[in-house]
Design a protein around this motif. Structure first.
Motif, mmCIF file in Angstrom:
data_model
loop_
_atom_site.group_PDB
_atom_site.id
_atom_site.type_symbol
_atom_site.label_atom_id
_atom_site.label_comp_id
_atom_site.label_asym_id
_atom_site.label_seq_id
_atom_site.Cartn_x
_atom_site.Cartn_y
_atom_site.Cartn_z
ATOM 1 N N MET B 1 0.855 -1.200 0.000
ATOM 2 C CA MET B 1 0.000 0.000 0.000
ATOM 3 C C MET B 1 0.886 1.244 0.000
ATOM 4 N N LYS B 2 0.698 2.080 -1.021
ATOM 5 C CA LYS B 2 1.539 3.261 -1.124
ATOM 6 C C LYS B 2 0.855 4.445 -0.437
ATOM 7 N N ILE B 3 1.644 5.161 0.363
ATOM 8 C CA ILE B 3 1.104 6.321 1.056
ATOM 9 C C ILE B 3 1.456 7.573 0.273
ATOM 10 N N ALA B 4 0.446 8.375 -0.057
ATOM 11 C CA ALA B 4 0.666 9.578 -0.844
ATOM 12 C C ALA B 4 1.362 10.645 0.004
ATOM 13 N N ILE B 5 2.318 11.317 -0.611
ATOM 14 C CA ILE B 5 2.972 12.445 0.058
ATOM 15 C C ILE B 5 2.723 13.673 -0.815
ATOM 16 N N LEU B 6 1.920 14.601 -0.297
ATOM 17 C CA LEU B 6 1.496 15.748 -1.095
ATOM 18 C C LEU B 6 2.318 16.986 -0.758
ATOM 19 N N ASP B 24 5.478 -1.712 4.349
ATOM 20 C CA ASP B 24 4.842 -0.426 4.023
ATOM 21 C C ASP B 24 5.512 0.695 4.804
ATOM 22 N N ALA B 25 5.786 0.415 6.082
ATOM 23 C CA ALA B 25 6.378 1.433 6.949
ATOM 24 C C ALA B 25 7.760 1.840 6.445
ATOM 25 N N LEU B 26 8.549 0.850 6.069
ATOM 26 C CA LEU B 26 9.896 1.141 5.561
ATOM 27 C C LEU B 26 9.827 1.919 4.247
ATOM 28 N N ASP B 27 8.905 1.500 3.369
ATOM 29 C CA ASP B 27 8.721 2.194 2.088
ATOM 30 C C ASP B 27 8.322 3.646 2.339
ATOM 31 N N PHE B 28 7.407 3.822 3.284
ATOM 32 C CA PHE B 28 6.909 5.157 3.617
ATOM 33 C C PHE B 28 8.051 6.049 4.108
ATOM 34 N N GLN B 29 8.863 5.509 5.017
ATOM 35 C CA GLN B 29 9.986 6.290 5.543
ATOM 36 C C GLN B 29 10.945 6.680 4.428
ATOM 37 N N ARG B 30 11.234 5.740 3.543
ATOM 38 C CA ARG B 30 12.154 6.009 2.438
ATOM 39 C C ARG B 30 11.576 7.095 1.525
ATOM 40 N N ASP B 31 10.280 6.967 1.190
ATOM 41 C CA ASP B 31 9.623 7.929 0.298
ATOM 42 C C ASP B 31 9.630 9.334 0.899
ATOM 43 N N VAL B 32 9.338 9.406 2.205
ATOM 44 C CA VAL B 32 9.293 10.715 2.873
ATOM 45 C C VAL B 32 10.659 11.392 2.798
ATOM 46 N N LEU B 33 11.694 10.633 3.131
ATOM 47 C CA LEU B 33 13.044 11.211 3.139
ATOM 48 C C LEU B 33 13.462 11.634 1.730
ATOM 49 N N GLN B 34 13.096 10.807 0.748
ATOM 50 C CA GLN B 34 13.438 11.135 -0.637
ATOM 51 C C GLN B 34 12.737 12.423 -1.060
ATOM 52 N N LYS B 35 11.460 12.534 -0.707
ATOM 53 C CA LYS B 35 10.662 13.706 -1.065
ATOM 54 C C LYS B 35 11.245 14.964 -0.414
ATOM 55 N N ILE B 36 11.665 14.834 0.830
ATOM 56 C CA ILE B 36 12.246 15.978 1.533
ATOM 57 C C ILE B 36 13.514 16.433 0.812
ATOM 58 N N THR B 37 14.355 15.468 0.458
ATOM 59 C CA THR B 37 15.606 15.786 -0.227
ATOM 60 C C THR B 37 15.331 16.416 -1.591
ATOM 61 N N ASP B 38 14.360 15.860 -2.321
ATOM 62 C CA ASP B 38 14.063 16.345 -3.679
ATOM 63 C C ASP B 38 13.469 17.749 -3.662
ATOM 64 N N THR B 39 12.547 17.985 -2.738
ATOM 65 C CA THR B 39 11.792 19.240 -2.783
ATOM 66 C C THR B 39 12.433 20.346 -1.958
ATOM 67 N N GLU B 40 13.305 19.960 -1.031
ATOM 68 C CA GLU B 40 13.916 20.913 -0.095
ATOM 69 C C GLU B 40 12.864 21.645 0.742
ATOM 70 N N ASN B 63 7.530 7.747 15.259
ATOM 71 C CA ASN B 63 8.690 8.368 15.904
ATOM 72 C C ASN B 63 9.916 8.345 15.004
ATOM 73 N N ASP B 64 10.191 7.153 14.446
ATOM 74 C CA ASP B 64 11.384 7.008 13.607
ATOM 75 C C ASP B 64 11.337 7.950 12.415
ATOM 76 N N THR B 65 10.157 8.005 11.765
ATOM 77 C CA THR B 65 10.015 8.864 10.593
ATOM 78 C C THR B 65 10.278 10.317 10.972
ATOM 79 N N ALA B 66 9.727 10.730 12.118
ATOM 80 C CA ALA B 66 9.892 12.109 12.553
ATOM 81 C C ALA B 66 11.359 12.423 12.850
ATOM 82 N N ILE B 67 12.035 11.469 13.507
ATOM 83 C CA ILE B 67 13.449 11.690 13.847
ATOM 84 C C ILE B 67 14.305 11.741 12.582
#
Lengths: 145, 121
Positions: B1-6, B24-40, B63-67
């Motif tokens: 299940m893919k979680i949308a990051i808008l 899913d959790a690991l994928d989500f964490q990876r996607d979030v970090l990638q999006k942060i890096t890409d979009t600044e 917690n992990d995602t936030a940290i």
């Protein structure tokens, strides 16, 4: 809470076998349905769902072949409640006292799963034997009289 | 299940649903970090309105995602916790969630914009 809900007689148990991760969600939904059927409060339902989630995750993450979650409606002194029983066939918990401590973990998790369940539920019993298995029985009672 | 990051007003917005598996959790964490890096973008809102059950596993994922996001210099706010979830979390005990929280997305955005402005001054 209405009396009619307390008098409904559906005592059949639900057994959910936990061998895959998605079974955890299945057990959560099963306990919510059962708790709704006897008219438990929303907070009790959330407590039950969280407890089942912890116990089912334990079965998935810590055992060799998974285990079972048995859910049933129990009655005592005119009150209805839900009983959760988790059982598995090993490896068993070597140090039960430590397992019941907050922040104790063997898999890099947060710890606090089992003690959390003990606090969320009204009654809690645990037994374990290394090489044989672990049994947890926990009950949450409603306010019906 | 893919979680949308808008992406919204310079802030990343994501909403976690129930039944998140370990993968899913690991994928989500990876996607979030990638999006942060890409979009600044330097703000992240994690919405959990749809979650009935926040157990110790989910608490760890949040917690992990936030940290992780914080390590990249992003401010993180968790929002939309249902009252019954808050009650359950407290009874579970301890500070399962160490993330800053807001009642809803609106307030989370206000708070984040304030924090980001402070940072820039």
């Amino acid at each position: 809470m209405s009396d009619t809900k307390c008098k409904s007689r559906d005592e059949s148990g639900v057994v959910v076998t936990i061998t895959e991760e998605w079974h955890v969600g299945k057990s959560q939904r099963a306990v919510k349905m059962l708790a709704l059927s006897i008219g438990l409060s929303q907070v009790s339902i959330y407590s039950l769902a969280t407890s089942v989630s912890e116990l089912a995750n334990n079965l998935f993450f810590h055992t060799n072949y998974g285990g079972t979650i048995t859910l049933k409606v129990v009655r005592k002194n005119g009150r209805a409640g839900i009983e959760i029983a988790a059982a598995d066939k090993g490896p068993g918990i070597a140090d039960l006292d430590s397992a019941m401590l907050d922040s104790f973990t063997t898999n890099g998790g947060l710890g606090g799963g089992l003690p959390g369940v003990e606090r969320l539920m009204d009654e809690f019993e645990i037994a374990s034997q290394v090489g044989v298995g672990t049994w947890v029985v926990a009950r949450k009672w409603g306010k019906c009289s | 299940m893919k979680i949308a990051i808008l992406k919204l007003r310079g802030i990343l917005l994501t909403s976690i649903q129930d039944d998140l598996s370990d993968q899913d959790a690991l994928d989500f964490q990876r996607d979030v970090l990638q999006k942060i890096t890409d979009t600044e973008f330097n703000g992240l809102v994690i919405d959990i309105t749809a979650m009935d059950v926040v157990d110790s596993f989910m608490a760890r994922v949040i917690n992990d995602t936030a940290i992780q996001a914080k390590m990249l210099g992003t401010r993180v706010i968790l929002c939309g916790m249902q009252p019954a979830v808050a009650l359950t979390l407290i009874e579970m005990g301890r500070e399962l969630l160490g993330v800053e929280t807001a009642l809803n997305i609106d307030q989370a955005f206000n708070r984040l914009e304030m924090l980001i402005n402070e940072q820039e001054v």
